[in-house]
Design a protein around this motif. Structure first.
Motif, short mmCIF file in Angstrom:
data_model
loop_
_atom_site.label_atom_id
_atom_site.label_comp_id
_atom_site.label_asym_id
_atom_site.label_seq_id
_atom_site.Cartn_x
_atom_site.Cartn_y
_atom_site.Cartn_z
N SER A 1 -12.73 -14.61 76.04
CA SER A 1 -12.52 -15.25 77.37
C SER A 1 -12.14 -16.75 77.36
O SER A 1 -12.09 -17.32 76.33
CB SER A 1 -13.85 -15.23 78.52
OG SER A 1 -15.08 -15.88 77.69
N ARG A 2 -11.64 -17.31 78.37
CA ARG A 2 -11.42 -18.95 78.48
C ARG A 2 -11.86 -19.54 79.72
O ARG A 2 -12.11 -18.90 80.56
CB ARG A 2 -9.96 -18.88 78.43
CG ARG A 2 -8.97 -18.21 79.34
CD ARG A 2 -7.71 -18.04 79.03
NE ARG A 2 -6.93 -19.51 79.01
CZ ARG A 2 -5.88 -19.70 78.31
NH1 ARG A 2 -5.34 -18.79 77.65
NH2 ARG A 2 -5.38 -20.94 78.22
N ASP A 3 -12.29 -20.84 79.47
CA ASP A 3 -12.49 -21.80 80.55
C ASP A 3 -11.53 -22.79 80.41
O ASP A 3 -11.78 -23.64 79.61
CB ASP A 3 -14.05 -22.24 80.25
CG ASP A 3 -14.23 -23.00 81.45
OD1 ASP A 3 -13.63 -23.72 82.04
OD2 ASP A 3 -15.69 -23.01 81.65
N ASN B 1 -2.19 -16.98 78.79
CA ASN B 1 -2.39 -17.89 80.10
C ASN B 1 -2.80 -17.13 81.51
O ASN B 1 -3.26 -17.84 82.25
CB ASN B 1 -1.47 -19.01 80.31
CG ASN B 1 -1.90 -20.29 79.72
OD1 ASN B 1 -3.06 -20.54 79.27
ND2 ASN B 1 -0.94 -21.28 79.59
N ASN B 2 -2.14 -15.86 81.33
CA ASN B 2 -2.52 -15.06 82.71
C ASN B 2 -3.52 -14.04 82.42
O ASN B 2 -3.69 -13.17 83.06
CB ASN B 2 -1.09 -14.48 83.13
CG ASN B 2 -0.66 -13.43 82.06
OD1 ASN B 2 -1.10 -13.47 80.77
ND2 ASN B 2 0.71 -12.98 82.39
N PHE C 1 -0.90 -24.15 75.83
CA PHE C 1 -0.60 -22.90 75.20
C PHE C 1 -0.61 -21.56 75.58
O PHE C 1 -1.24 -21.33 76.54
CB PHE C 1 -2.01 -22.89 73.90
CG PHE C 1 -2.22 -24.04 73.32
CD1 PHE C 1 -3.39 -24.71 73.49
CD2 PHE C 1 -1.28 -24.61 72.28
CE1 PHE C 1 -3.58 -25.74 72.87
CE2 PHE C 1 -1.55 -25.94 71.65
CZ PHE C 1 -2.79 -26.43 72.08
N TYR C 2 0.45 -20.65 75.28
CA TYR C 2 0.47 -19.55 75.73
C TYR C 2 -0.29 -18.68 75.52
O TYR C 2 -0.73 -17.75 76.33
CB TYR C 2 1.93 -18.94 75.22
CG TYR C 2 2.12 -17.69 75.63
CD1 TYR C 2 2.00 -16.51 74.65
CD2 TYR C 2 2.44 -17.14 77.05
CE1 TYR C 2 2.00 -15.05 74.98
CE2 TYR C 2 2.62 -15.97 77.20
CZ TYR C 2 2.59 -14.92 76.35
OH TYR C 2 2.47 -13.50 76.60
N ALA C 3 -1.22 -18.61 74.27
CA ALA C 3 -2.10 -17.75 74.00
C ALA C 3 -3.12 -18.37 73.06
O ALA C 3 -2.78 -19.38 72.26
CB ALA C 3 -1.46 -16.63 73.29
N MET C 4 -4.53 -18.11 73.12
CA MET C 4 -5.25 -18.33 72.41
C MET C 4 -5.65 -17.07 71.50
O MET C 4 -6.17 -15.93 72.17
CB MET C 4 -6.62 -18.83 73.25
CG MET C 4 -6.01 -20.11 73.74
SD MET C 4 -5.72 -21.54 72.75
CE MET C 4 -7.17 -21.96 71.84
#
Length: 116
Positions: A70-72, A53-54, A31-34
């Motif tokens: 945030s993302r893991d 993703n960046n 996915f490009y974005a969450m």
């Protein structure tokens, strides 16, 4: 089939904190974005925060300085840390993923209630 499963909602007093989690089926890197959205009773669904993703982030003005997204990637999970919660933060919070071709997927949502 893409599945998003949210957790972490509940009842909290004003000034309290909650951390929401959203786990994706398969790799989150698809996915490009969450994004996290919320919908309060009788109101439209609003974007709360997003992360790409960046690791570029966006926050609605109403939550800036209080919420952190945030993302893991290893856990295929995106988080929403919510601090200094207010009664007006009460809503159903839903996780949304956006793929590189524009497809959008939604979780079922988790209720957050801020009340004394």
């Amino acid at each position: 089939q893409v599945q998003l499963v949210e957790s972490g909602g509940g009842l909290v007093q004003p000034g309290g904190s909650l951390r929401l989690s959203c786990v994706t089926s398969g790799s989150i890197l698809r996915f490009y974005a969450m994004r996290w959205h919320r919908q309060a009773p009788g109101k439209e669904r609003d974007l709360v925060a997003s992360i790409t993703n960046n690791d570029r982030t966006f926050y609605a003005d109403s939550v800036k300085g209080r919420f952190t997204i945030s993302r893991d990637n290893a856990k295929n999970t995106v988080y929403l840390q919510m601090n200094t919660l207010k009664p007006e933060d009460t809503a159903v919070y839903s996780c949304n993923s956006v793929s590189y071709n524009g497809d959008s997927y939604w979780g079922q949502g988790t209720q957050v209630t801020v009340s004394s």
